[in-house]
Structure formats: C-alpha cells, structure tokens
Enzyme design. Structure first.
Site, PDB file in Angstrom:
ATOM      1  NE  ARG A  77     -86.481 -44.928 -30.836  1.00 57.54           N
ATOM      2  CZ  ARG A  77     -85.236 -44.713 -31.194  1.00 57.54           C
ATOM      3  NH1 ARG A  77     -84.847 -44.861 -32.447  1.00 57.54           N
ATOM      4  NH2 ARG A  77     -84.319 -44.340 -30.350  1.00 57.54           N
ATOM      5  CB  ALA A  79     -83.526 -36.286 -29.422  1.00 58.81           C
ATOM      6  CD  GLN A 230     -86.214 -47.704 -26.984  1.00 59.59           C
ATOM      7  OE1 GLN A 230     -85.974 -48.567 -26.137  1.00 59.59           O
ATOM      8  NE2 GLN A 230     -87.033 -46.689 -26.731  1.00 59.59           N
ATOM      9  CG  ASP A 271     -84.257 -38.679 -25.263  1.00 58.99           C
ATOM     10  OD1 ASP A 271     -83.540 -39.450 -24.598  1.00 58.99           O
ATOM     11  OD2 ASP A 271     -84.803 -39.003 -26.323  1.00 58.99           O
ATOM     12  CG  ASN A 281     -79.980 -41.153 -23.186  1.00 61.58           C
ATOM     13  OD1 ASN A 281     -80.517 -40.737 -24.217  1.00 61.58           O
ATOM     14  ND2 ASN A 281     -79.275 -42.265 -23.155  1.00 61.58           N
TER      15      ASN A 281
HETATM   16  O1  MRU Z   1     -88.167 -43.357 -26.260  1.00 65.78           O
HETATM   17  P1  MRU Z   1     -87.214 -43.066 -27.371  1.00 65.78           P
HETATM   18  O2  MRU Z   1     -86.795 -44.271 -28.150  1.00 65.78           O
HETATM   19  O3  MRU Z   1     -87.682 -41.941 -28.253  1.00 65.78           O
HETATM   20  O4  MRU Z   1     -85.972 -42.552 -26.581  1.00 65.78           O
HETATM   21  C1  MRU Z   1     -85.001 -41.843 -27.161  1.00 65.78           C
HETATM   22  C2  MRU Z   1     -83.800 -42.641 -27.264  1.00 65.78           C
HETATM   23  O5  MRU Z   1     -83.687 -43.428 -28.160  1.00 65.78           O
HETATM   24  C3  MRU Z   1     -82.749 -42.524 -26.295  1.00 65.78           C
HETATM   25  O6  MRU Z   1     -83.037 -41.951 -25.111  1.00 65.78           O
HETATM   26  C4  MRU Z   1     -81.501 -42.049 -26.957  1.00 65.78           C
HETATM   27  O7  MRU Z   1     -80.449 -42.539 -26.233  1.00 65.78           O
HETATM   28  C5  MRU Z   1     -81.399 -40.562 -27.123  1.00 65.78           C
HETATM   29  S1  MRU Z   1     -82.318 -39.942 -28.419  1.00 65.78           S
HETATM   30  C6  MRU Z   1     -81.102 -39.344 -29.411  1.00 65.78           C
END
Ligand code: MRU
Length: 393
Positions: A77, A79, A230, A271, A281
């Site tokens: 997971r 971005a 997370q 994201d 985000n």
């Molecule tokens: O649902 P996820 O874990 O894929 O979400 C992404 C993230 O971890 C966050 O939104 C993060 O702060 C940005 S991704 C670089």
C-alpha cells in the site's frame, strides 16, 4: 545517504546491469519494498505489509492477478509502492500474453490493475507509462524486455525521487533545529508515508532520515491512523528499525499536543495532489491541517511528481476510496498464542462507513516538498517547477 547493499545483475537487458539497492533497514539488513526475484526475474517479491509489525514476511507475485490482489487487499500500500507494483504487474502480464493478441491482453491487464484502488494517482500513472512504452513494439519478446525495463525504471525513479525529497525536506527541519538552538525537533506525521509506502526512503519520512544522517535530533509523533492503523503498525515499526525516536498517539491527540507547543512541524504524504495544490491523503489529514493552521505550525506535504494529477483542477473531484465497514467494526493484532487474530469491537449489527481518504485544500498547505525542491501549493508554482509534466495551463 549512500550505504552499500546487495546488487542484482546481469539482467535480461542485453548484458546491462540493473542495480537494485535498498537503503532502509529491517533487522539491520537493507531492503527495498519490492524487487524482482534474482534467479530469472520472472517473479516479483514484495513485503506482505498485513503481517507487520508482528512478522516480516515476503510474498512472491507470479501473475498480474497476484499483483492486483496485492494492491487491492493491501499486501502492499502507499502511493509509490502501489505504482511500482502495478508496473511490475504489467510486466507479469507480458509473460502470459498471447503472441497474436498481446496488445489486447495487455490492455485487459491494464484495466484490471487500474481498478484495484481508486485514489492513488501513481497506480494509473505507472500502468499507462508501461503501456505507452510497449505498445509500439510488435514482438512479444521485445515487449517483455521493455516492460521489465520500464518497471525497473519506475521503481528506481521512485527511490531516487524520495531520496531527493529527503534532501530538500531535511533543510526545512534543519531551519527549525537551528531556530531551537539545536534542541530536538518534534515532527507529527499521519498514516505511513514512509519507506513502506514507496520503494525506498518514503516521502514524509525521507526528510527525517536525511536529517538524522545530518546529525539533527528528531522525534516523531505518529498518529495511529484508524481504521487500518498504518501509523501504529507500520510507521512506528519503520522508525524503530531506523532508530528514530517516536511516540504513538491517538488520531485525536494531534490538536491537543499542537496547542501545548509539542509539535514543531507536520509532514504528511499524499495519494493524489491536483496540479492546483489540493491534497488527498489518508482520512484525518484534513483535521491535522486545520489544527496546524490554528496553532501556526507549518504543514508540509511530501510527494514525488508521479503523485500529481495534471488533469484535475479541484481536490473535491478526486475519487475517494470507501473500504469495507468491517475495518472499523473490528481490529486485528497479535494474540497470546502468537497468531494474528481479528476481533469485533462493536455489536454485530453496527453499520459503519469507511472513507479512506480526505482532501486538504491547498490554502492549508504551507508547502509541497518534491524531488525538485520545496514549492508553494499553488498552480503557478507547481507548473513553474514541472513545466515538462503539466498538461493544462
Ligand atoms: O490506504 P493506504 O495505506 O494505501 O494509504 C496510503 C497512505 O499510506 C497514506 O495516505 C499516505 O499518507 C500517503 S501514501 C504515500
């Protein structure tokens, strides 16, 4: 930065060497979050993030379907890593594509992968980048080689961009450190925009790692980041592995510690960011930005340019993923029997709606930290920094 690690090669590409080098450490060993299995490069290895922090388990992806599942069900997971996994997923599609129908098969694979998760811009960006590079090739063997090369380039580029984000962002931390007469700098972050969300270094964490390497003392407040946690599961573990001081807080504690003067700056990831500076985000980011503004605390967003959506003008138009309500009504963790178990938090009939992301308007963002430098979250500044990327004016 610049440690020694493991090296892969020679690769499939006419005797050239591809160097896959991990910077971040797990139990003292350097790792990236995704890499081709070195025997033949026909399979791809990932870290199964669902098992962290309790177990460090890697998983092998052999097909596009495996890559799709890994993204959709959050084995990987974040971005940048979603983008790299999708790129390798396209490469895996070239291995099963039919000689006479390979373009059709690749378009089908692209469609599948793009539908895995809706919010992270890197996903469609990476799939389209591989597609556009291979679609002009007619021989399947050539398509395979090219797809592998582009997927590797995307992974290498993601790592390099994050390292550069670290260099630019650490200057911002250094300024605070000097202003505080070299006292510890307190940084608040939300979710995991760390090494685990990218191929290496992370976006929000890269400035912290670079500051550490420059001898600056930092401490990170980590939001637990309900419902998937997370922050609690991944960011704390990643920071511990790197020896960065950190403290876990509940999602609602950020405003309180800001009021008490215990936060010097906020750095989060994103994201998807519009070319006008609005930031999608993990859910809860917007509230942190509001609290930071009310307390006059700088709120930075770190991102590689692959996260910019050059077509969307308004953050409100960013597709926001809704995940199963079960992620809110239940919670998992390590049981006394040393197994990872899920338990229900609520009554059996509780209904829950699980918005995964929110949008922070550009006006609440102090600046964006990109691989090319620190810029205002404004269309003119973003376009001036990335004239080669923007498609609209
Ligand atoms: O649902 P996820 O874990 O894929 O979400 C992404 C993230 O971890 C966050 O939104 C993060 O702060 C940005 S991704 C670089």
């Amino acid at each position: 930065m610049g440690k020694a690690w493991f090296t892969y090669g020679p690769d499939l590409l006419e005797g050239k060497f591809l160097v896959f080098r991990g910077y971040m450490k797990v139990n003292g060993h350097h790792y990236r979050t995704i890499w081709p299995v070195p025997d033949s490069y026909e399979r791809i290895e990932i870290i199964d993030q669902r098992q962290l922090p309790h177990r460090f388990v890697t998983e092998t992806l052999s097909t596009t379907g495996d890559a799709y599942t890994a993204i959709k069900d959050m084995h990987v997971r974040g971005a940048g890593l979603i983008g790299a996994t999708a790129a390798f997923g396209m490469y895996l599609a070239t291995q099963t594509a039919r000689e006479k129908h390979c373009h059709y098969d690749l378009l089908q694979a692209a469609e599948l992968l793009k539908n895995a998760r809706p919010t992270a811009h890197n996903l469609a960006w990476a799939v389209d980048r591989v597609l556009s590079e291979v679609i002009s090739c007619s021989e399947l063997e050539e398509i395979r080689k090219r797809a592998f090369e582009i997927a590797c380039l995307i992974a290498d580029e993601d790592a390099r961009f994050c390292r550069q984000i670290g260099e630019h962002g650490s200057e911002l931390i250094k300024q605070v450190w000097l202003k505080k007469e070299k006292q510890q700098v307190n940084i608040l972050t939300h979710c995991n925009a760390g090494w685990l969300a990218f191929v290496d270094y992370g976006s929000a964490t890269a400035p912290i790692y670079a500051a550490r390497d420059a001898g600056i003392d930092t401490h990170v407040w980590v939001d637990e980041t309900r419902p998937w946690n997370q922050g609690a599961k991944l960011t704390t573990w990643e920071l511990e592995q790197e020896g960065i001081a950190n403290t876990l807080i509940t999602d609602n504690a950020g405003g309180h510690i800001m009021q008490r003067g215990e936060v010097d700056l906020v750095i989060v990831g994103t994201d998807r960011t519009t070319h006008t500076g609005d930031v999608a985000n993990k859910i809860g980011t917007y509230l942190k930005a509001l609290a930071a503004r009310d307390n006059n605390i700088p709120f930075y967003v770190a991102l590689p340019s692959s996260t910019f959506d050059w077509k969307l003008d308004r953050g409100i138009d960013i597709p926001i993923e809704q995940r199963p309500g079960k992620e809110i009504t239940s919670i998992d963790g390590l049981s006394e029997n040393d197994t990872i178990e899920t338990v229900r938090l609520t009554s059996a009939g509780t209904k829950a709606v699980n918005y995964s992301f929110d949008v922070t308007p550009a006006r609440l963002v102090t600046a964006l930290i990109t691989e090319r430098g620190v810029i205002k979250a404004e269309k003119s500044a973003i376009h001036a920094m990335f004239p080669d990327c923007c498609v609209s004016t």
